[in-house]
Design an enzyme around this catalytic site. Structure first.
Site, short mmCIF file in Angstrom:
data_model
loop_
_atom_site.label_atom_id
_atom_site.label_comp_id
_atom_site.label_asym_id
_atom_site.label_seq_id
_atom_site.Cartn_x
_atom_site.Cartn_y
_atom_site.Cartn_z
N CYS A 2 -21.32 -7.28 -7.37
CA CYS A 2 -21.92 -6.40 -8.35
C CYS A 2 -22.33 -5.12 -7.63
O CYS A 2 -22.24 -5.02 -6.41
CB CYS A 2 -23.16 -7.05 -8.96
N ARG A 27 -17.08 -2.35 -8.30
CA ARG A 27 -17.69 -3.61 -7.82
C ARG A 27 -17.96 -4.57 -8.97
O ARG A 27 -18.35 -5.72 -8.76
CB ARG A 27 -18.99 -3.31 -7.07
N TRP A 77 -20.50 -8.14 -12.10
CA TRP A 77 -19.27 -8.94 -12.14
C TRP A 77 -19.76 -10.37 -12.26
O TRP A 77 -20.27 -10.94 -11.28
CB TRP A 77 -18.43 -8.75 -10.89
N ASN A 103 -27.22 -8.59 -6.23
CA ASN A 103 -25.79 -8.77 -5.97
C ASN A 103 -25.68 -9.97 -5.04
O ASN A 103 -26.32 -10.02 -4.00
CB ASN A 103 -25.21 -7.53 -5.28
N GLY A 104 -24.88 -10.97 -5.47
CA GLY A 104 -24.72 -12.17 -4.63
C GLY A 104 -24.79 -13.42 -5.48
O GLY A 104 -24.64 -13.38 -6.70
N GLU A 486 5.19 -16.75 -2.02
CA GLU A 486 4.20 -15.67 -2.12
C GLU A 486 4.52 -14.55 -1.14
O GLU A 486 4.41 -13.37 -1.48
CB GLU A 486 2.80 -16.23 -1.89
N LYS A 490 5.22 -10.64 -2.28
CA LYS A 490 4.49 -9.50 -1.72
C LYS A 490 5.45 -8.44 -1.21
O LYS A 490 5.25 -7.23 -1.45
CB LYS A 490 3.57 -10.00 -0.59
N GLU A 493 7.18 -6.72 -4.28
CA GLU A 493 6.36 -5.88 -5.16
C GLU A 493 5.73 -4.71 -4.40
O GLU A 493 5.32 -3.73 -5.03
CB GLU A 493 5.30 -6.70 -5.88
N HIS A 509 22.35 -26.03 0.70
CA HIS A 509 23.09 -26.34 -0.53
C HIS A 509 23.61 -25.08 -1.19
O HIS A 509 23.66 -24.98 -2.41
CB HIS A 509 22.18 -27.13 -1.48
N LYS A 608 -1.52 -4.36 -13.27
CA LYS A 608 -2.40 -5.40 -12.71
C LYS A 608 -2.46 -6.61 -13.64
O LYS A 608 -2.47 -7.74 -13.18
CB LYS A 608 -3.82 -4.84 -12.50
#
Ligand code: AGP
Length: 613
Positions: A2, A27, A77, A103-104, A486, A490, A493, A509, A608
């Site tokens: 946050c 944030r 957040w 924040n936390g 993955e 990366k 993209e 194969h 996104k």
């Protein structure tokens, strides 16, 4: 994650707070609020306006009082409690004369809440934060000053925090403190200011003081005094900020992707926070699906897209190995059209950072229509998917701004593996000793990710040697296979290079026909039950002229002997290895993107969150 801001000594505080909150929206933005000491009380305004909460707050606070008194602001957040106005900070005590922002994550909030309620306090939010305002109230009711009451409160709470508190009894004073999450202070034009991060202060001063862990600051107009939590005076470190605001929002990193890669240790640590009870047992209190609900499950489907799908593939191995439940993983855009066989004994897990991906949310809708229990693993509290699900399990990675998922991907793997252990605990398929051994290994992961990140220079050297390569295979076996997928995603993209993730055992194969000198094969060779077979597959491609890059456990010279380049990672429990093994592949893709002149934060053709089919 946050954003917090505070100011005392300003002629008109609220506009300063609002302007700072806009600078801190990266944030968190799902709700926002301000509070200020006025006329012997505390004035407060809070708004929950989706991604425009700060703007909604500014509307609400147009007639805010002016004056030199202490004022605080917060943009949220959500981690505990839905993103509603009631859960927005600042939080106040029973008297309404104390306000606090945070924040936390406070790990022991539940026990403190129970104690406060038993002591007659009325709490009005579902947040972990609110307990701190009431603990300060208790201290001041006993005659303590705001500073001493805050100090006492901080001795009671466990977890990560940066906080600021004000009281109508001390109109000019703000008390702030931190443990694990950042807090900076500044002085300007007769004011004293505090913020989570420098972007909020740059408009007022570029000379900022960084509060260190377990330090407490008392801010009064034009002055600040810093001590340790136990009261020993300290001289805070003075920093001169040379960044512009955008650079500061990136924490001094070149781009959000770099910043978020370096937030991965914290994302993993926060996702693991307060999941274990006093006896070491797993507690997933936000789950909403009871142990009895889950005991009826005889099959698990995990449905997702992109990087979330790759995290789901790791979860398959973990759930089947630990919980002995059959786990099927589906690409969301295929799942609902293939006539899946689900019923009330099926648990269908939707994995989505945004909680808004249409393919995945529609898959969850279909699963629910077919009678399955739906659990969503998301990074956004109260996202559309979280609201529609029977149960939720949140990652706590904070906002992920970079289009390429990094910290959320790691947090998803950890959250899904915790789910696998939780199912094993409920079904009794693993002894508690094994669950504890794995959880202990999980709690070490943030440090291993930090170590892997520290080797970026070595990865950059390998990337520089691959600048002209145009044809990549990423190979893995067992849980190395999702890591290969993955890593390939990366590279595609970010660097727009042709890269194929493939199960190493499957290459012979057909696709091995593509291997020729100049082909780069990236192999995931961290030790897992199929390592020897993996090395045989690597020998097959190397004998056909491939350039081999291996992700290998520190000190594994046997693997290194089979490679042209090695990306070393600290070893860990085989099923946890993807959390660490993906890090050098993120860095490899990032560096190759930069070498090819691309902006990692804005990859072409991508968004996104994909809210179309
Ligand atoms: C990952 O780097 C991509 N940005 C993309 O594949 C992403 O993982 C996918 O679109 C799923 O998004 P979600 O997790 O928000 O559902």
């Amino acid at each position: 994650m946050c954003g917090i801001i505070g100011v005392t000594g300003a002629a008109d505080a609220v506009p300063i707070l609002i302007g700072a909150l806009h600078q801190l929206e990266y944030r968190g933005y799902d709700s926002a609020g301000v509070a200020m000491v006025v006329d012997g009380g505390v004035w407060r305004a809070r708004a929950a306006g989706g991604t425009n909460s700060v703007s909604a707050l500014a509307e609400l606070a147009q007639d805010a009082p002016t004056g030199h008194a202490a004022a605080i602001g917060h943009t949220r957040w959500a981690t505990h409690g839905a993103p509603t106005a009631e859960n927005a900070h600042p939080h106040i005590d029973c008297t309404g004369r104390i306000a606090l922002i945070h924040n936390g994550i406070i790990e022991n909030h539940a026990e403190l809440r129970a104690e406060l309620v038993a002591g007659g306090h009325t709490l009005t939010s579902a947040t972990d934060t609110e307990v701190m305002a009431h603990l300060i109230e208790q201290g001041m009711a006993g005659g303590a000053s705001l500073t001493e009451a805050t100090r006492s409160m901080l001795r009671r709470v466990r977890g990560a925090f940066s906080i600021a508190a004000i009281s109508a009894d001390e109109p000019d004073t703000i008390v702030a403190a931190r443990h694990s999450t950042p807090l900076v202070l500044g002085l300007a034009d007769g004011m004293a200011l505090l913020a989570s991060d420098v972007p909020a202060l740059i408009g007022h001063t570029r000379q900022v003081f960084a509060l260190a862990d377990d330090e407490l600051a008392v801010l009064t107009p034009g002055a600040l005094a810093v001590t340790t939590l136990d009261g020993t005076p300290v001289e805070p470190e003075l920093l001169t900020i040379t960044w512009d605001v955008e650079a500061a929002q990136k924490g001094g990193y070149e781009d959000f992707m770099s910043k978020e890669m370096h937030e991965q240790p914290l994302a993993v640590a926060d996702t693991l926070l307060d999941r274990r009870g006093a006896g070491g047992e797993l507690i997933l209190d936000e789950m909403r699906l009871s142990p009895d609900d889950l005991r009826t499950i005889d099959k698990v489907f995990i449905v997702a897209c992109g990087s979330s799908y790759h995290a789901a593939l790791v979860a398959k191995y973990a759930i089947e190995h630990w919980a002995k439940l059959p786990a099927e993983v589906d690409i969301a855009s295929e799942f609902r059209y293939r006539d899946p066989v689900l019923n009330e004994r099926t648990l269908c897990v939707g994995v989505s950072q945004s909680g808004e991906t249409l393919d995945t949310s529609e898959a969850m809708r279909e699963a629910k229509r077919l009678g399955a229990k739906v659990l969503v693993v998301s990074n956004v509290v109260d996202s559309s998917m979280a609201r529609a699900a029977d149960g939720v399990l949140y990652t706590r990675a904070g906002p992920e701004i970079g289009v390429a998922s990094t910290k959320c991907h790691l947090a998803q793997i950890v959250a899904l593996e915790v789910l696998g252990l939780y199912l094993a605990q409920i079904l009794g398929t693993q002894p508690v000793s094994v669950t504890n051994e794995i959880l202990n290994a999980m709690e070490v992961l943030p440090g291993l990710v930090t170590e892997a990140l520290s080797r970026a220079g070595e990865v950059d050297q390998v990337a520089a040697k691959l600048t002209d390569a145009r044809d990549f295979f990423f190979l893995g076996r067992h849980v190395g296979y999702p890591v290969a997928l993955e890593g390939a995603l990366k590279l595609k993209e970010l660097a727009y290079l042709r890269a194929e993730g493939y199960p190493a055992g499957e290459l012979k194969h057909g696709p091995i026909a593509l291997i020729e000198p100049g082909t780069v094969v990236v192999g995931i060779a961290t030790r897992n039950p199929l390592w020897e077979k993996m090395m045989s597959n690597i020998a097959e491609v190397r004998s056909r002229g491939a350039t081999v890059v291996l992700v290998a456990d520190d000190g594994d010279e046997e693997s290194a002997a089979a490679a042209d380049h090695v990306l070393w990672v600290p070893p860990t429990y085989p099923l946890l290895a993807p959390v660490v093994g993906i890090v050098p592949l993120q860095q490899l893709a990032y560096r190759l993107a930069r070498l090819h002149g691309h902006d990692p934060d804005r990859p072409r053709n991508l968004a996104k969150t994909v809210t179309v089919e």
